[in-house]
Design a protein around this motif. Structure first.
Motif, PDB file in Angstrom:
ATOM      1  N   TRP A  31       0.830  -1.206   0.000  1.00 20.90           N
ATOM      2  CA  TRP A  31       0.000   0.000   0.000  1.00 20.90           C
ATOM      3  C   TRP A  31       0.859   1.248   0.000  1.00 20.90           C
ATOM      4  O   TRP A  31       1.775   1.392   0.786  1.00 20.90           O
ATOM      5  N   THR A  32       0.509   2.159  -0.894  1.00 23.01           N
ATOM      6  CA  THR A  32       1.209   3.439  -0.997  1.00 23.01           C
ATOM      7  C   THR A  32       0.185   4.552  -0.812  1.00 23.01           C
ATOM      8  O   THR A  32      -0.829   4.598  -1.510  1.00 23.01           O
ATOM      9  N   LEU A  33       0.460   5.435   0.126  1.00 26.72           N
ATOM     10  CA  LEU A  33      -0.412   6.573   0.371  1.00 26.72           C
ATOM     11  C   LEU A  33      -0.277   7.552  -0.788  1.00 26.72           C
ATOM     12  O   LEU A  33       0.814   7.995  -1.116  1.00 26.72           O
ATOM     13  N   ARG A  34      -1.372   7.867  -1.439  1.00 26.48           N
ATOM     14  CA  ARG A  34      -1.362   8.788  -2.585  1.00 26.48           C
ATOM     15  C   ARG A  34      -1.811  10.183  -2.185  1.00 26.48           C
ATOM     16  O   ARG A  34      -1.355  11.168  -2.750  1.00 26.48           O
ATOM     17  N   SER A  35      -2.742  10.249  -1.225  1.00 31.12           N
ATOM     18  CA  SER A  35      -3.270  11.550  -0.842  1.00 31.12           C
ATOM     19  C   SER A  35      -3.897  11.440   0.540  1.00 31.12           C
ATOM     20  O   SER A  35      -4.469  10.411   0.889  1.00 31.12           O
ATOM     21  N   ARG A  36      -3.774  12.520   1.322  1.00 28.49           N
ATOM     22  CA  ARG A  36      -4.403  12.575   2.648  1.00 28.49           C
ATOM     23  C   ARG A  36      -4.998  13.959   2.822  1.00 28.49           C
ATOM     24  O   ARG A  36      -4.346  14.957   2.541  1.00 28.49           O
ATOM     25  N   HIS A  37      -6.250  14.009   3.277  1.00 27.70           N
ATOM     26  CA  HIS A  37      -6.948  15.287   3.451  1.00 27.70           C
ATOM     27  C   HIS A  37      -7.696  15.275   4.776  1.00 27.70           C
ATOM     28  O   HIS A  37      -8.281  14.263   5.147  1.00 27.70           O
ATOM     29  N   ARG A  38      -7.698  16.392   5.443  1.00 25.81           N
ATOM     30  CA  ARG A  38      -8.506  16.549   6.647  1.00 25.81           C
ATOM     31  C   ARG A  38      -9.830  17.166   6.237  1.00 25.81           C
ATOM     32  O   ARG A  38      -9.856  18.185   5.548  1.00 25.81           O
ATOM     33  N   THR A  39     -10.940  16.523   6.598  1.00 25.03           N
ATOM     34  CA  THR A  39     -12.271  17.019   6.255  1.00 25.03           C
ATOM     35  C   THR A  39     -13.097  17.123   7.534  1.00 25.03           C
ATOM     36  O   THR A  39     -12.654  16.688   8.606  1.00 25.03           O
ATOM     37  N   GLY A  41     -15.516  15.346   8.191  1.00 18.28           N
ATOM     38  CA  GLY A  41     -15.847  13.966   8.550  1.00 18.28           C
ATOM     39  C   GLY A  41     -14.666  13.186   9.104  1.00 18.28           C
ATOM     40  O   GLY A  41     -14.809  12.059   9.549  1.00 18.28           O
ATOM     41  N   GLY A  42     -13.492  13.784   9.074  1.00 20.02           N
ATOM     42  CA  GLY A  42     -12.289  13.109   9.565  1.00 20.02           C
ATOM     43  C   GLY A  42     -11.187  13.115   8.522  1.00 20.02           C
ATOM     44  O   GLY A  42     -11.288  13.784   7.488  1.00 20.02           O
ATOM     45  N   ASP A  43     -10.128  12.380   8.798  1.00 17.08           N
ATOM     46  CA  ASP A  43      -8.992  12.273   7.872  1.00 17.08           C
ATOM     47  C   ASP A  43      -9.313  11.267   6.780  1.00 17.08           C
ATOM     48  O   ASP A  43      -9.635  10.117   7.071  1.00 17.08           O
ATOM     49  N   VAL A  44      -9.219  11.701   5.523  1.00 16.51           N
ATOM     50  CA  VAL A  44      -9.490  10.840   4.370  1.00 16.51           C
ATOM     51  C   VAL A  44      -8.162  10.517   3.707  1.00 16.51           C
ATOM     52  O   VAL A  44      -7.360  11.412   3.450  1.00 16.51           O
ATOM     53  N   GLU A  45      -7.920   9.225   3.457  1.00 15.71           N
ATOM     54  CA  GLU A  45      -6.685   8.779   2.806  1.00 15.71           C
ATOM     55  C   GLU A  45      -7.030   7.958   1.571  1.00 15.71           C
ATOM     56  O   GLU A  45      -7.950   7.138   1.609  1.00 15.71           O
ATOM     57  N   TYR A  46      -6.279   8.187   0.502  1.00 14.15           N
ATOM     58  CA  TYR A  46      -6.399   7.415  -0.732  1.00 14.15           C
ATOM     59  C   TYR A  46      -5.101   6.643  -0.892  1.00 14.15           C
ATOM     60  O   TYR A  46      -4.030   7.240  -0.925  1.00 14.15           O
ATOM     61  N   CYS A  47      -5.200   5.320  -0.992  1.00  9.10           N
ATOM     62  CA  CYS A  47      -4.022   4.472  -1.114  1.00  9.10           C
ATOM     63  C   CYS A  47      -4.184   3.542  -2.311  1.00  9.10           C
ATOM     64  O   CYS A  47      -5.284   3.078  -2.590  1.00  9.10           O
ATOM     65  N   THR A  48      -3.066   3.263  -2.991  1.00  5.23           N
ATOM     66  CA  THR A  48      -3.084   2.277  -4.065  1.00  5.23           C
ATOM     67  C   THR A  48      -2.270   1.068  -3.631  1.00  5.23           C
ATOM     68  O   THR A  48      -1.279   1.193  -2.921  1.00  5.23           O
ATOM     69  N   LEU A  54      -7.430   0.573  -5.543  1.00  5.92           N
ATOM     70  CA  LEU A  54      -7.502   1.820  -4.800  1.00  5.92           C
ATOM     71  C   LEU A  54      -8.394   1.615  -3.593  1.00  5.92           C
ATOM     72  O   LEU A  54      -9.462   0.991  -3.704  1.00  5.92           O
ATOM     73  N   VAL A  55      -7.960   2.106  -2.436  1.00  7.41           N
ATOM     74  CA  VAL A  55      -8.800   2.075  -1.251  1.00  7.41           C
ATOM     75  C   VAL A  55      -8.926   3.482  -0.701  1.00  7.41           C
ATOM     76  O   VAL A  55      -8.007   4.297  -0.818  1.00  7.41           O
ATOM     77  N   VAL A  56     -10.079   3.768  -0.117  1.00 11.24           N
ATOM     78  CA  VAL A  56     -10.352   5.046   0.517  1.00 11.24           C
ATOM     79  C   VAL A  56     -10.615   4.753   1.991  1.00 11.24           C
ATOM     80  O   VAL A  56     -11.472   3.930   2.324  1.00 11.24           O
ATOM     81  N   LEU A  57      -9.875   5.425   2.858  1.00 10.52           N
ATOM     82  CA  LEU A  57     -10.002   5.239   4.297  1.00 10.52           C
ATOM     83  C   LEU A  57     -10.460   6.547   4.926  1.00 10.52           C
ATOM     84  O   LEU A  57     -10.018   7.625   4.519  1.00 10.52           O
TER      85      LEU A  57
END
Length: 71
Positions: A31-39, A41-48, A54-57
């Motif tokens: 898993w490689t973290l591609r993007s992380r954003h604070r929203t 609703g919480g911290d959103v992470e996109y990993c490939t 692709l997974v969204v956490l």
């Protein structure tokens, strides 16, 4: 009498992607973290994954998993 030791070759460990079940060598980086954003609703992470999935956490919990299209 000469004693010889048998050499056992262990196949490389394989891991499987929890999304598409594609196998890869155990040493591969999965898993490689591609993007992380604070929203709000919480911290959103996109990993490939090493397989292309692709997974969204959200706050570390799986929200959505998108398998790679292998046509």
């Amino acid at each position: 009498m000469t004693l010889t030791s048998a050499v056992t070759v262990t196949p490389p460990a394989q891991d499987r992607c929890p999304v598409c079940h594609e196998a890869t060598e155990g040493e591969a980086r999965w898993w490689t973290l591609r993007s992380r954003h604070r929203t709000s609703g919480g911290d959103v992470e996109y990993c490939t994954g090493g397989c292309g999935c692709l997974v969204v956490l959200v706050n570390g919990e799986l929200l959505k998993a998108l398998p790679v299209d292998r046509r």
